[in-house]
Scaffold this motif. Structure first.
Motif, PDB file in Angstrom:
ATOM      1  N   ALA A   1      35.922  31.511  21.590  1.00  0.00           N
ATOM      2  CA  ALA A   1      37.012  31.299  21.671  1.00  0.00           C
ATOM      3  C   ALA A   1      37.978  30.411  23.193  1.00  0.00           C
ATOM      4  O   ALA A   1      37.499  30.046  24.301  1.00  0.00           O
ATOM      5  CB  ALA A   1      37.880  32.450  21.875  1.00  0.00           C
TER       6      ALA A   1
ATOM      7  N   TRP B   1      53.118  34.459  17.961  1.00  0.00           N
ATOM      8  CA  TRP B   1      53.080  35.784  17.914  1.00  0.00           C
ATOM      9  C   TRP B   1      54.411  36.499  17.895  1.00  0.00           C
ATOM     10  O   TRP B   1      54.934  37.235  16.891  1.00  0.00           O
ATOM     11  CB  TRP B   1      52.374  36.722  19.078  1.00  0.00           C
TER      12      TRP B   1
ATOM     13  N   ALA C   1      45.340  31.909  15.501  1.00  0.00           N
ATOM     14  CA  ALA C   1      44.113  31.497  14.769  1.00  0.00           C
ATOM     15  C   ALA C   1      44.109  33.027  15.180  1.00  0.00           C
ATOM     16  O   ALA C   1      43.154  33.768  14.907  1.00  0.00           O
ATOM     17  CB  ALA C   1      43.495  31.117  14.969  1.00  0.00           C
ATOM     18  N   GLN C   2      44.180  33.602  17.158  1.00  0.00           N
ATOM     19  CA  GLN C   2      43.551  34.739  17.161  1.00  0.00           C
ATOM     20  C   GLN C   2      44.537  36.178  17.163  1.00  0.00           C
ATOM     21  O   GLN C   2      45.741  35.375  17.841  1.00  0.00           O
ATOM     22  CB  GLN C   2      43.131  33.899  18.670  1.00  0.00           C
TER      23      GLN C   2
ATOM     24  N   GLN D   1      46.933  38.546  19.198  1.00  0.00           N
ATOM     25  CA  GLN D   1      47.740  38.473  20.942  1.00  0.00           C
ATOM     26  C   GLN D   1      46.809  39.604  21.514  1.00  0.00           C
ATOM     27  O   GLN D   1      46.508  38.931  22.769  1.00  0.00           O
ATOM     28  CB  GLN D   1      49.311  39.000  20.277  1.00  0.00           C
TER      29      GLN D   1
ATOM     30  N   SER E   1      43.538  40.149  21.403  1.00  0.00           N
ATOM     31  CA  SER E   1      42.458  39.310  21.095  1.00  0.00           C
ATOM     32  C   SER E   1      42.063  39.024  21.703  1.00  0.00           C
ATOM     33  O   SER E   1      40.988  39.113  22.991  1.00  0.00           O
ATOM     34  CB  SER E   1      41.763  39.411  19.468  1.00  0.00           C
ATOM     35  N   LEU E   2      43.212  37.720  22.327  1.00  0.00           N
ATOM     36  CA  LEU E   2      42.976  36.759  23.246  1.00  0.00           C
ATOM     37  C   LEU E   2      43.507  37.110  24.437  1.00  0.00           C
ATOM     38  O   LEU E   2      42.459  36.771  25.444  1.00  0.00           O
ATOM     39  CB  LEU E   2      44.308  35.580  22.519  1.00  0.00           C
TER      40      LEU E   2
ATOM     41  N   ASN F   1      40.522  38.759  25.741  1.00  0.00           N
ATOM     42  CA  ASN F   1      39.003  37.877  26.314  1.00  0.00           C
ATOM     43  C   ASN F   1      39.289  36.937  27.663  1.00  0.00           C
ATOM     44  O   ASN F   1      38.662  36.327  28.163  1.00  0.00           O
ATOM     45  CB  ASN F   1      39.147  36.350  24.955  1.00  0.00           C
TER      46      ASN F   1
END
Length: 126
Positions: free
Chosen positions: A6, A21, A74-75, A77, A79-80, A83
């Protein structure tokens, strides 16, 4: 960068993601209006350009079915954030989550946050 990794957002991009978000899918005009609360100097052209760049990087999805395009993250919150946190742990703390937590606890956590952390740790034991 790893294959299929990502993209990492810049500070400005991360701020826009936080906004989206919170707002949900939004037009550039809606995002600009919301951004003005914290950044009154932002122009609508700057917001539109940022959204376009973020879309090109894969950070945003764009619904082009209406006259005004609608942008969304695209992702998710969480999840990002996960990462980015994994990347930080790897780069800054040699892979040690414990070292990250210890650094965060030393002067970066309020008494209220510390109490909440302790409560969560106590729940984990039971």
């Amino acid at each position: 960068m790893k294959k299929n990794a990502a993209p990492k957002p810049t500070t400005a991009e991360l701020n826009m993601l936080r906004l989206l978000w919170k707002l949900g899918p939004s037009t550039a005009k809606e995002a600009h209006q919301a951004a003005l609360k914290d950044r009154p100097e932002l122009t609508s052209a700057t917001v539109l350009r940022l959204l376009q760049v973020m879309h090109a990087k894969g950070l945003l999805l764009r619904d082009e079915s209406q006259r005004s395009h609608v942008y969304s993250a695209a992702q998710a919150q969480k999840s990002l954030q996960t990462n980015l946190l994994k990347d930080l742990i790897h780069k800054a703390f040699s892979g040690s989550a414990k070292d990250l937590v210890m650094a965060a606890l030393q002067g970066h956590v309020s008494k209220e946050e510390r109490a909440e952390i302790q409560r969560l740790l106590n729940e984990e034991k039971t």
